[in-house]
Design an enzyme around this catalytic site. Structure first.
Site, PDB file in Angstrom:
ATOM      1  N   PRO A 295       0.820  -1.206   0.000  1.00 52.35           N
ATOM      2  CG  PRO A 295       0.016  -1.005   2.183  1.00 52.35           C
ATOM      3  CD  PRO A 295       0.824  -1.905   1.296  1.00 52.35           C
ATOM      4  N   GLY A 296       0.479   2.228  -0.800  1.00 56.70           N
ATOM      5  CA  GLY A 296       1.195   3.509  -0.824  1.00 56.70           C
ATOM      6  C   GLY A 296       0.225   4.619  -0.463  1.00 56.70           C
ATOM      7  NE  ARG A 334      -3.345  11.718  -7.781  1.00 56.06           N
ATOM      8  CZ  ARG A 334      -4.625  11.506  -7.591  1.00 56.06           C
ATOM      9  NH1 ARG A 334      -5.376  12.418  -7.010  1.00 56.06           N
ATOM     10  NH2 ARG A 334      -5.175  10.371  -7.968  1.00 56.06           N
ATOM     11  CB  CYS A 365       1.991  30.162 -18.263  1.00 58.58           C
ATOM     12  SG  CYS A 365       2.630  31.537 -17.334  1.00 58.58           S
ATOM     13  CD  GLU A 366      -0.197  23.493 -19.330  1.00 61.52           C
ATOM     14  OE1 GLU A 366       0.951  23.961 -19.462  1.00 61.52           O
ATOM     15  OE2 GLU A 366      -0.539  22.407 -19.773  1.00 61.52           O
ATOM     16  CE1 TYR A 394       1.881   7.050  -6.321  1.00 59.22           C
ATOM     17  CE2 TYR A 394      -0.266   6.895  -5.248  1.00 59.22           C
ATOM     18  CZ  TYR A 394       0.901   6.297  -5.694  1.00 59.22           C
ATOM     19  OH  TYR A 394       1.077   4.956  -5.515  1.00 59.22           O
TER      20      TYR A 394
HETATM   21  N1  LLP Z   1       2.825  -1.600  -6.073  1.00 64.12           N
HETATM   22  C1  LLP Z   1       2.981  -1.348  -7.377  1.00 64.12           C
HETATM   23  C2  LLP Z   1       3.707  -2.298  -8.211  1.00 64.12           C
HETATM   24  C3  LLP Z   1       2.483  -0.167  -7.933  1.00 64.12           C
HETATM   25  O1  LLP Z   1       2.637   0.067  -9.232  1.00 64.12           O
HETATM   26  C4  LLP Z   1       1.812   0.760  -7.102  1.00 64.12           C
HETATM   27  C5  LLP Z   1       1.298   2.009  -7.649  1.00 64.12           C
HETATM   28  C6  LLP Z   1       1.669   0.459  -5.744  1.00 64.12           C
HETATM   29  C7  LLP Z   1       2.185  -0.737  -5.267  1.00 64.12           C
HETATM   30  C8  LLP Z   1       0.980   1.373  -4.757  1.00 64.12           C
HETATM   31  O2  LLP Z   1      -0.351   1.564  -5.064  1.00 64.12           O
HETATM   32  P1  LLP Z   1      -1.275   2.435  -4.100  1.00 64.12           P
HETATM   33  O3  LLP Z   1      -1.488   1.645  -2.828  1.00 64.12           O
HETATM   34  O4  LLP Z   1      -0.587   3.709  -3.858  1.00 64.12           O
HETATM   35  O5  LLP Z   1      -2.532   2.593  -4.861  1.00 64.12           O
HETATM   36  N2  LLP Z   1       0.228   8.601  -9.831  1.00 64.12           N
HETATM   37  C9  LLP Z   1      -1.057   7.940  -9.680  1.00 64.12           C
HETATM   38  C10 LLP Z   1      -0.909   6.621  -8.961  1.00 64.12           C
HETATM   39  C11 LLP Z   1      -0.012   5.665  -9.668  1.00 64.12           C
HETATM   40  C12 LLP Z   1       0.122   4.385  -8.913  1.00 64.12           C
HETATM   41  C13 LLP Z   1       1.171   3.548  -9.526  1.00 64.12           C
HETATM   42  N3  LLP Z   1       1.435   2.337  -8.861  1.00 64.12           N
HETATM   43  C14 LLP Z   1      -1.996   8.866  -8.920  1.00 64.12           C
HETATM   44  O6  LLP Z   1      -1.624   9.992  -8.635  1.00 64.12           O
HETATM   45  O7  LLP Z   1      -3.135   8.497  -8.652  1.00 64.12           O
END
Ligand code: LLP
Length: 445
Positions: A295-296, A334, A365-366, A394
């Site tokens: 989880p991130g 985002r 500027c966008e 993110y």
């Molecule tokens: N593991 C892998 C292999 C991943 O590719 C990701 C996220 C995670 C774990 C963590 O996922 P999470 O729990 O954070 O959903 N930039 C985008 C999100 C891209 C996520 C990419 N991979 C945003 O701002 O929503």
């Protein structure tokens, strides 16, 4: 307003995070400012760790997906909470190591890891590399041989689960740059290949079905499909899956269109996933694999807010009212990327009722540089402090210097006290690597 306990409105009518007054934070540290509540981050890490402990006898590891928010302090917190991390670049690996994170608990990801990144990972002795290409397996095999050892790897597979989320964030559809498909046999092919390599120790499989997902069933289905694949590999190749990494993806609250899950509620998502793995193992006569989740967003997302100062307010009669802030797509791209929705709070007058519909515009500027469109706010005036909620994931990690705007600093709040975890950028930082080659300088003459 969202009622999570990290945020409240104090007697001055100001928004508070982790016991710190946002107006005071803005005064002390300036704006734009990313603010993180330490207690929430720790609580989320513990929920996942304790669930794995309780429901799976601790036979696994929680990896914080550090792409969501990477800086030395967050690796330090993860280390203190005894969890692992995943990194997706040499830069994230470098930061984790610099923070003293144990290499054995680092998993290295990426669909196109560069040669030097793989060498750095092997030099550091990372616990595991999640391989996602034939050439990568060759490279790992060669580099491990050079170092007189083997390297643990997982293979990224694509179980083909459709999860409901924004198309760009989805990763396990059939058309994906990530992983090898179970359905079309390419996952089996690369498994055979990895097993043929002497200095590569294939431990099992990894999948990640996407991000900002609320359907428990999507995770359950993915777990079942991975276990079925493990059973197939056992039957066909005699390969025993020792390890299964189910990735991340648990959704968070951005606006009231999203589910509001309590920290403990995320434990239930993990429980559902664990039950699916256990049931399938029993049914198929498989050994319970060492289980990982990554989880991130759910660890840091709701822990963070961004503070801005309101600048220009512009009304286009009959069309829209724009409230411009001192940040924008350079600190939060985002909306521009995914039309992501956010909840704003007028932090300096958080007790006041919403009075008007506005759109929050950045300073780049966008035209597409917006943070939130048609949101309700009290009447915002120049100088007000505005908070955007749920920006812990993110945002800083995707920040950029477009228009040579400075990437805002990050502060961590513990029981009302705040300090920098990422210091402010300076103009000097922006021009640090600029050079004028001699031939160009000559033209001055
Ligand atoms: N593991 C892998 C292999 C991943 O590719 C990701 C996220 C995670 C774990 C963590 O996922 P999470 O729990 O954070 O959903 N930039 C985008 C999100 C891209 C996520 C990419 N991979 C945003 O701002 O929503």
């Amino acid at each position: 307003m969202n009622t999570r306990e990290t945020l409240k409105v104090n007697e001055k009518g100001h928004l508070e995070i982790g016991g710190a007054d946002c107006v005071e934070l803005a005064r002390e540290f300036g704006t734009p400012l990313y603010v993180f509540d330490e207690a929430y981050i720790r609580r989320m890490m513990r929920v996942y760790r304790d669930t794995l402990e309780k429901e799976y006898a601790g036979n696994g590891l929680v990896l914080y997906a550090s792409k969501a928010f990477s800086c030395e302090a967050v690796y330090r917190i993860a280390r203190q909470e005894r969890i692992g991390v995943d990194v997706v670049s040499g830069g994230e690996l470098y930061t984790a190591l610099k923070a003293g994170f144990p290499a054995s608990k680092i998993y290295m990801h990426g669909n196109n890891k560069l040669d030097y990144e793989l060498e750095e990972a092997l030099d550091a002795g990372v616990g595991c590399i999640v391989a996602d290409a034939y050439a990568e397996i060759d490279k790992i095999d060669r580099e491990a041989k050079k170092r007189g050892r083997t390297q643990n790897i997982l293979l990224r597979i694509n179980p083909g689960v459709e999860a409901h989320t924004h198309a760009y964030i989805q990763t396990a559809k059939t058309d994906s740059k990530f992983g090898f498909s179970v359905a079309d046999g390419t996952a089996e092919k690369i498994t055979r290949y990895a097993l043929s390599k002497k200095h590569v120790n294939l431990r099992g499989f990894h999948c990640h079905i996407g991000s900002q997902i609320f359907e428990k069933q999507s995770f359950v289905l993915a777990a079942e499909k991975c276990m079925d694949f493990a059973a197939e590999m056992k039957e066909k190749l005699g390969f025993v899956t020792e390890e299964l990494n189910m990735g991340g993806g648990f959704g968070i609250w951005y606006t009231d269109e999203d589910k509001k899950i309590s920290p403990e509620g995320y434990g239930e998502y993990l429980e559902a996933l664990i039950s699916a793995v256990k049931a399938r193992a029993l049914e198929k006569g498989l050994k319970l694999p060492y289980l990982l989740v990554e989880p991130g967003r759910s660890i840091v997302g709701e822990a963070g807010i961004t503070l801005y100062t309101v600048g220009a307010v512009k009304e286009i009669p009959g069309v829209k009212k724009y409230v411009a802030i001192d940040g924008g797509m350079f600190d939060n791209p985002r909306y521009a990327l995914y039309q992501a929705k956010y909840t704003p709070v007028l932090a300096s007058r958080a007790g006041e009722a919403a009075a008007e519909l506005v759109s929050i515009a950045g300073k780049c500027c966008e035209s597409g540089d917006l943070i939130a469109v048609n949101v309700l706010l009290p009447k915002a005036e120049t100088g007000d402090i505005l908070a955007i909620l749920s920006t812990g994931a993110y945002n800083y990690s995707m920040a950029m210097n477009y228009n040579r705007n400075l990437i805002p600093p990050c502060v961590l709040v513990r029981e009302g006290k705040a300090d920098y975890i990422v210091r402010p950028q300076t103009y000097e930082d922006l021009t640090r690597n600029d050079v004028v080659p001699d031939f160009l300088a000559q033209t001055d003459k």
